[in-house]
Design an enzyme around this catalytic site. Structure first.
Site, PDB file in Angstrom:
ATOM      1  N   HIS A  40      13.724  -7.491   3.046  1.00 37.86           N
ATOM      2  CA  HIS A  40      14.392  -6.805   1.933  1.00 37.86           C
ATOM      3  C   HIS A  40      14.637  -7.713   0.734  1.00 37.86           C
ATOM      4  O   HIS A  40      14.568  -7.281  -0.411  1.00 37.86           O
ATOM      5  CB  HIS A  40      15.710  -6.190   2.417  1.00 37.86           C
ATOM      6  CG  HIS A  40      15.488  -4.904   3.148  1.00 37.86           C
ATOM      7  ND1 HIS A  40      16.379  -4.394   4.050  1.00 37.86           N
ATOM      8  CD2 HIS A  40      14.472  -4.030   3.099  1.00 37.86           C
ATOM      9  CE1 HIS A  40      15.908  -3.259   4.535  1.00 37.86           C
ATOM     10  NE2 HIS A  40      14.744  -3.014   3.973  1.00 37.86           N
ATOM     11  N   GLU A  97     -20.532  -0.241   2.948  1.00 37.61           N
ATOM     12  CA  GLU A  97     -20.254  -1.678   3.074  1.00 37.61           C
ATOM     13  C   GLU A  97     -21.256  -2.387   3.967  1.00 37.61           C
ATOM     14  O   GLU A  97     -21.066  -3.534   4.332  1.00 37.61           O
ATOM     15  CB  GLU A  97     -18.812  -1.938   3.503  1.00 37.61           C
ATOM     16  CG  GLU A  97     -18.329  -1.113   4.661  1.00 37.61           C
ATOM     17  CD  GLU A  97     -16.856  -1.362   5.005  1.00 37.61           C
ATOM     18  OE1 GLU A  97     -16.217  -2.217   4.397  1.00 37.61           O
ATOM     19  OE2 GLU A  97     -16.369  -0.682   5.914  1.00 37.61           O
TER      20      GLU A  97
HETATM   21  C1  PEP Z   1     -14.344  -3.970   1.848  1.00 39.11           C
HETATM   22  O1  PEP Z   1     -14.998  -4.385   2.809  1.00 39.11           O
HETATM   23  O2  PEP Z   1     -14.678  -4.119   0.662  1.00 39.11           O
HETATM   24  C2  PEP Z   1     -13.066  -3.269   2.076  1.00 39.11           C
HETATM   25  C3  PEP Z   1     -12.421  -2.698   1.100  1.00 39.11           C
HETATM   26  O3  PEP Z   1     -12.585  -3.261   3.331  1.00 39.11           O
HETATM   27  P1  PEP Z   1     -11.797  -4.475   4.024  1.00 39.11           P
HETATM   28  O4  PEP Z   1     -11.549  -5.520   2.977  1.00 39.11           O
HETATM   29  O5  PEP Z   1     -10.540  -3.892   4.584  1.00 39.11           O
HETATM   30  O6  PEP Z   1     -12.770  -4.885   5.071  1.00 39.11           O
HETATM   31 MG    MG Z   2     -14.591  -3.637   4.844  1.00 34.59          MG
END
Ligand code: PEP
Ligand code: MG
Length: 569
Positions: A186, A428
């Site tokens: 907090h 990704e």
């Molecule tokens: C990414 O891979 O760009 C993403 C947003 O996911 P994370 O960073 O949680 O793997």
């Molecule tokens: Mg990711």
């Protein structure tokens, strides 16, 4: 130089004031007149309630409504009938009010501290704070008063309780250093709300920093410099002034639409890891949530949250965002994110292993629970769901099938949900990017996760320092991949966003404008700077930059050229 956790950004330069709580001592008595002890306890409670109501009102005026609720929460905890009746029972056995309060609070503190969850642990800290406050009223010991400190003071304390923090006059305090606490305590929340730079969890701070010492608090990197040299001080004076100037200029972008210099509108959303962070996105004028990393709901505990608990968390975000777009990502574990109770097997190559959607499709009990909670939550706002680490069309079709089945079941049992719930794919992996045309036929939207996409495209572990020199979103391969994904989404007429860190990178933004990105999702603290960067370019200028950049052959030359063009204007 001392290290801690930077929990509130900014730079403070001032003189240390040690905020040491006087020890509260009392002699426990066991043969008291219970009537008069009950009266003493009631009187102390009344003073506690009056003081805190006044403080909450002051905090609500000077800091914010939400922050005042922390103080109001303390009053409510002490009004809890169970807690009070336990204290009264102890007094009726002949204990003095101090001992009764102390022992009952200790039981609650032990109970809450034993739970492996930040929020519950925070309740233990709250009860400790309440106990000290009421004990100081009962014993007449004066508490440290942080409301009357000299100008340019840096407070150094073992711990800052919410009640101490709320008393701070922010005109006089330029920094906070404590020996305990984390980003979610907090005191950290209040420090951020008051915009006071703060570094918590600095080991032995009270021993290493003497009252009156000159100190620098760097809330960005979590460092503290005691008795800085003139050179260090000058560096930090410039950093501080630049920071203040930058922040105040950024506030000009609050309330403005996010658009390019020639008026093309795009969406600017925030990334969050906890439901509470949605408030931060609102305070920075984010237009929705573009990525809620739900794995954080599963961390720091001993069992997975059930359907109802997840529903409450998703609902909280949707209600906070009041009808604005909210994109929630399904569980993304494995790789560098372990959750011990899920018993993930140790793998030779965890980043290429049984993670994210692969794990979810292999663990239906976990995945179905999450999908059910999400579909139920959809009736509370504008929800979209996205799936991490998709590599093929089958994976996404399997998810869609599950969602349809859940919806059919809800239709039969009359459970409300949003029939327009959108399902998107995170792009990704190179595989997803290469078949973006196929996935675009299946998905309602795309969100490009550049953090992983960069790593997988370049075959670089994003956490390995030895190959970090290769990890760059500006490598021609990654830039071509991003452009390809956006182009395919446009062709299929579905919205495409970006939720990796790169979405806030000033060097990348003109390229994203040129490629036609629809949504930028960034951390709350980057919302306003991203809006400013987007507003700097017309589409024509962005196209000119992109044409030049996409013709270059190396990452180095691309970054050089972007720095020259983007940073010099
Ligand atoms: C990414 O891979 O760009 C993403 C947003 O996911 P994370 O960073 O949680 O793997
Ligand atoms: Mg990711």
């Amino acid at each position: 130089m001392l290290k801690g956790i930077g929990v509130s950004e900014g730079y403070g330069i001032g003189r240390a004031a040690a905020a040491v709580m006087p020890e509260i001592k009392y002699v426990p008595k066991t043969d008291c007149d219970s009537k008069s002890e009950r009266l003493r306890f009631e009187n102390a409670l009344k003073i506690f309630t009056d003081n805190n109501s006044e403080l909450a009102e002051q905090v609500s005026r000077t800091v914010g409504q939400k922050e005042s609720e922390i103080i109001l929460g303390h009053i409510m905890m002490m009004q809890d009938p169970y807690m009070r009746s336990e204290i009264e029972k102890s007094i009726d056995k002949g204990n003095c009010a101090e001992a009764a309060l102390d022992s009952v609070c200790n039981t609650f503190i032990a109970m809450f501290s034993a739970v492996d969850d930040e929020m519950t642990k925070q309740r233990a800290a709250d009860i400790e704070d309440i106990r000290t406050e009421i004990l100081s009223i009962l014993t007449g010991v004066k508490r440290v008063d942080l409301s009357k400190l000299d100008k340019d003071t840096v407070i150094v304390a073992r711990e800052l309780t919410p009640s101490m923090t709320a008393c701070i006059n922010k005109e006089n305090v330029v920094g906070i250093i404590t020996e305990t606490g984390s980003k979610t305590s907090h005191a950290a929340i209040l420090a951020r709300a008051m915009e006071i730079p703060a570094v918590l969890s600095v080991e032995n701070a009270l021993e290493q920093i003497k009252h009156g010492d000159e100190v620098i608090v760097d809330g960005v990197t979590g460092t503290v410099i005691v008795s800085p040299s003139d050179k260090e001080k000058n560096v930090y004076i410039s950093k501080r002034d630049e920071y203040i100037e930058r922040r105040s200029r950024l506030r000009e972008f609050v309330g403005r639409p996010t658009c390019t210099a020639d008026g093309r509108r795009v969406e600017l959303l925030g990334n969050i890891g906890t439901p509470q962070e949605a408030e931060k996105v609102i305070s920075q004028d984010g237009e929705g949530i573009g990525l809620f990393r739900t794995e954080f709901l599963f961390m720091d505990r001993s069992a997975a949250p059930d359907e109802n608990e997840q529903l409450e968390a998703y609902k909280k975000v949707l209600l906070t965002m009041k009808g604005k777009q909210v994109i929630i990502r399904t569980l993304d574990i494995g790789g560098d994110k372990d959750i011990p109770y899920l018993g993930l097997e140790k793998e030779e190559n965890p980043f290429l292993g049984f993670r994210a959607i692969r794990y979810c499709l292999g663990h239906e009990e976990i995945f179905d629970t999450q999908l059910r909670a999400l579909v139920r939550a959809s009736s509370y706002g504008n929800l979209s769901v996205m799936i991490p680490l998709v590599t093929g069309t089958e994976e996404f079709r399997s998810v869609k099938k599950k969602v349809v089945e859940i919806m059919q079941e809800f239709d039969t049992s009359n459970i409300p949900y949003d029939k327009n719930l959108k399902l998107g794919v995170m792009i990704e992996t190179p595989s997803a990017a290469i078949i973006a045309d196929l996935l675009a036929k299946e998905a309602d939207f795309f969100s490009i996760g550049t953090n992983d996409l960069t790593g997988y495209t370049l075959a670089v572990d994003r956490g390995n320092a030895n190959v970090a020199y290769l990890y760059s979103v500006f490598s021609p391969a990654v830039l071509r991949t991003i452009k390809h994904v956006i182009t395919e989404a446009k062709k299929a007429n579905i919205p495409v966003g970006m939720c990796g860190e790169a979405a806030a990178d000033p060097l990348l933004i003109p390229l994203l404008i040129s490629f036609g990105l629809d949504e930028y999702s960034v951390s709350a603290s980057s919302v306003l700077s991203t809006r400013r960067e987007i507003s700097r370019w017309t589409k024509e200028q962005a196209d000119e930059i992109a044409d030049k950049i996409m013709s270059l052959e190396t990452e180095n030359s691309i970054v050089e050229q972007l720095k020259k063009t983007v940073l010099s204007i």
